[in-house]
Design an enzyme around this catalytic site. Structure first.
Site, PDB file in Angstrom:
ATOM      1  NE  ARG A  51      -2.448  -0.793   3.264  1.00 44.86           N
ATOM      2  CZ  ARG A  51      -3.041  -1.306   4.322  1.00 44.86           C
ATOM      3  NH1 ARG A  51      -4.334  -1.303   4.397  1.00 44.86           N
ATOM      4  NH2 ARG A  51      -2.362  -1.814   5.330  1.00 44.86           N
ATOM      5  CE  LYS A 148       1.796 -21.095  11.430  1.00 37.14           C
ATOM      6  NZ  LYS A 148       2.442 -20.166  12.349  1.00 37.14           N
ATOM      7  CG  HIS A 178       9.281 -21.475   8.908  1.00 37.64           C
ATOM      8  ND1 HIS A 178       8.165 -21.259   9.663  1.00 37.64           N
ATOM      9  CD2 HIS A 178      10.312 -21.494   9.781  1.00 37.64           C
ATOM     10  CE1 HIS A 178       8.505 -21.149  10.931  1.00 37.64           C
ATOM     11  NE2 HIS A 178       9.806 -21.290  11.034  1.00 37.64           N
ATOM     12  CE  LYS A 182      12.514 -24.489  11.713  1.00 32.81           C
ATOM     13  NZ  LYS A 182      13.314 -23.356  12.168  1.00 32.81           N
ATOM     14  CD  GLU A 216       8.729 -20.720  19.344  1.00 32.06           C
ATOM     15  OE1 GLU A 216       9.245 -19.885  18.606  1.00 32.06           O
ATOM     16  OE2 GLU A 216       7.510 -20.863  19.481  1.00 32.06           O
ATOM     17  CG  ASP A 235       1.719 -19.796  16.316  1.00 32.75           C
ATOM     18  OD1 ASP A 235       1.656 -19.185  15.237  1.00 32.75           O
ATOM     19  OD2 ASP A 235       2.743 -19.779  17.053  1.00 32.75           O
ATOM     20  CG  HIS A 240       5.532 -25.016  12.394  1.00 30.70           C
ATOM     21  ND1 HIS A 240       5.457 -24.728  11.050  1.00 30.70           N
ATOM     22  CD2 HIS A 240       5.552 -23.819  13.023  1.00 30.70           C
ATOM     23  CE1 HIS A 240       5.433 -23.409  10.888  1.00 30.70           C
ATOM     24  NE2 HIS A 240       5.483 -22.837  12.073  1.00 30.70           N
ATOM     25  CE  LYS A 331       4.961 -18.677  20.484  1.00 30.61           C
ATOM     26  NZ  LYS A 331       5.785 -18.778  19.297  1.00 30.61           N
TER      27      LYS A 331
HETATM   28  C1  BG6 Z   1       5.908 -19.523  13.460  1.00 28.83           C
HETATM   29  C2  BG6 Z   1       5.010 -19.271  14.619  1.00 28.83           C
HETATM   30  O1  BG6 Z   1       5.215 -20.176  12.433  1.00 28.83           O
HETATM   31  O2  BG6 Z   1       7.013 -20.321  13.877  1.00 28.83           O
HETATM   32  C3  BG6 Z   1       5.754 -18.605  15.752  1.00 28.83           C
HETATM   33  O3  BG6 Z   1       3.935 -18.426  14.206  1.00 28.83           O
HETATM   34  C4  BG6 Z   1       6.994 -19.407  16.109  1.00 28.83           C
HETATM   35  O4  BG6 Z   1       4.929 -18.449  16.893  1.00 28.83           O
HETATM   36  C5  BG6 Z   1       7.808 -19.727  14.876  1.00 28.83           C
HETATM   37  O5  BG6 Z   1       7.759 -18.628  17.026  1.00 28.83           O
HETATM   38  C6  BG6 Z   1       8.930 -20.687  15.209  1.00 28.83           C
HETATM   39  O6  BG6 Z   1       9.801 -20.809  14.119  1.00 28.83           O
HETATM   40  P1  BG6 Z   1      11.330 -21.177  14.320  1.00 28.83           P
HETATM   41  O7  BG6 Z   1      11.851 -21.354  12.940  1.00 28.83           O
HETATM   42  O8  BG6 Z   1      11.951 -20.035  15.065  1.00 28.83           O
HETATM   43  O9  BG6 Z   1      11.365 -22.437  15.128  1.00 28.83           O
END
Ligand code: BG6
Length: 484
Positions: A51, A148, A178, A182, A216, A235, A240, A331
């Protein structure tokens, strides 16, 4: 070992949401590294579209700053940065209106690989797809990349799939997870299907249980508005952890191609058994010495959203019947550590006097940090004094095994974007996979919402709520320690 770089075909990549956080943090720094590695042909172009009323120079300056902030060691290559940003262009665009589309149509070439990265909220996917089509910018070969969250339940995911399908075939749609980009996640397939050693043991005769942990240290500060409506289940687990589970549990595909791999993953998701409520533990972090509580981070003092979840699940098929899969993610835990652990059975009888039980062999696949694997084996403790046994790891940290200096560590995003350009969908989620994952997730979420389940509190910096320990203790097992 020097990584092989195979240049891709010339491309035009349009990034909708090109000024956004993901573009600045991941997509463009990733492309910059691929550019430096020599993977981008000289006449390829990257076009930001958003935008903001910027011109091309303004956008180039913005991305130069982003590379300075997120570009890693390579950012010191000033000539490289200058050459890279010279490839960038920018079009201010109105996703819901007509502004900018004509200019974009003039810019994007139709005789090179075209990719459109929808780095925007899912509510705009339909608008973008429709306008790309209407303005004859996309072709039947164009690729679109979507991020996502792909929906927040089965119904919304189906609606998104239907919207995209109005203008694009499944073979043109690249749904990013993603985690699939990895290095170690791909190695999981190499290890399973590139060796004869593991396959005979990869079943309920020899495997006692499997653990998947994605821990995390970060909290949700700064993205509480999104996270509080998602929680760890939506999430992390639906995407994942589910993908990791699929790769560890799937049958060998007939070949390493997109549909063969995705067909096998889909079978795993469809074979997942429903989980009983007492096999799910939801948690929320409390304030710790170095940060506020979840509720403060999420700016919702009455939130019941989980920042941690642990569960025990089963896969109802011949290979895995009776083998529990324990999953957990959270987290603000004690370390950033993602690991898959395969714990093997023992035969219950030890021939060594004085040694009560055989030790279990354990294969650990470390996703991050210290990517690699180790296999816990039993050996004789060195020295005199009889046959005392000790369990030691056969360590295969990839950086050590492959020679640390020259192994190029590609970030998940840069690898996945290059796969888009190559037209390789193997590491992307197919529409039916995403829907199947939601179909499994939805009743679990509905269940705890109907029960008004209140997450258990856990200390920031801990391993999660006490109840999650019980999940395994009850079965005579224990979680692997969360170690960074
Ligand atoms: C994301 C989540 O898809 O993956 C986040 O939305 C998370 O909450 C992240 O922190 C973790 O990715 P990575 O590559 O740091 O393990």
């Amino acid at each position: 070992m020097v990584a092989r770089v195979i240049p891709v075909e010339t491309f035009d990549l349009v990034i909708f949401g090109g000024t956004g956080d993901l573009a600045r943090r991941k997509i463009l720094p990733g492309l910059f590294r691929r550019f430096l590695a020599g993977q981008m042909p000289a006449d390829s172009r990257i076009i930001g579209a958003a935008r903001s009323a910027l011109d091309a120079d303004g956008y180039r300056a913005m991305i130069a700053d982003a590379i300075e902030e997120f570009g890693g060691d390579e950012k010191t290559n000033k000539k490289g940065v200058a050459d890279f940003i010279a490839r960038l262009d920018y079009v201010p665009i109105d996703a819901k209106g007509e502004g900018g589309w004509k200019a974009l149509a003039e810019l994007v070439r139709t005789d090179v690989v075209q990719a459109f990265y929808f780095s925007v909220g899912p509510s705009l996917f339909g608008d973008l797809a429709e306008r790309l089509h209407k303005h004859k910018i996309s072709t039947s070969d164009s690729r679109i990349v979507v991020e996502k969250p792909f929906g927040r339940d089965l119904e919304s995911a189906q609606a998104l799939n239907a919207t995209l399908a109005e203008h694009f075939n499944e073979s043109q749609i690249y749904r990013i997870d993603h985690y699939l980009g990895k290095e170690t996640v791909q190695n999981l397939m190499a290890v399973r299907f590139g060796n004869v050693l593991f396959e005979p043991l990869w079943n309920n005769h020899y495997v006692d249980h499997i653990q998947i942990t994605v821990a995390e240290t970060v909290g949700v500060a700064g993205r509480g508005a999104y996270y509080d409506k998602s929680g760890a289940m939506r999430d992390m687990v639906q995407n994942h952890l589910m993908q990791l589970l699929c790769l560890i549990a799937m049958e060998p595909p007939s070949k390493f191609d997109a549909d063969a791999v995705r067909d096998e993953k889909l079978k795993v998701i469809r074979a997942l058994e429903p989980i009983e409520p007492h096999h799910i533990v939801r948690g929320q972090y409390e304030a710790g010495p170095d940060g506020p509580s979840y509720r403060e981070d999420a700016e919702n003092p009455r939130s019941f959203t989980e920042s941690y979840i642990a569960m025990k699940t089963h896969i109802a098929n011949w290979r895995w019947s009776g083998v529990p899969f324990y999953l957990r993610t959270g987290k603000r835990l004690k370390a950033r550590a993602s690991e898959i652990t395969v714990v093997f059975r023992t035969n219950g009888h030890s021939i060594f006097e004085g040694e009560k039980d055989q030790q279990q062999n354990v294969l650990s696949i470390h996703l991050q940090p210290n990517e690699g694997m180790d296999l816990q084996v039993t050996i004789k403790e060195p020295g005199p004094g009889g046959m005392r046994l000790v369990s030691v790891p056969l360590d295969m940290t990839f950086a050590d095994a492959l020679g640390d200096q020259d192994v190029e560590v590609t970030d998940a995003y840069e690898r996945l974007i290059m796969d888009v350009i190559r037209g390789n969908q193997t590491l992307f989620m197919r529409g039916d996979e995403v829907e199947a994952a939601w179909a499994w997730t939805d009743p679990l979420i509905d269940g705890w919402e109907a029960r008004n389940d209140v997450p258990k509190l856990y200390d920031a910096g801990s391993s999660g709520p006490e109840d999650s320990l019980m999940l395994l203790h009850r079965d005579g097992r224990k979680w692997r320690e969360i170690k960074g």
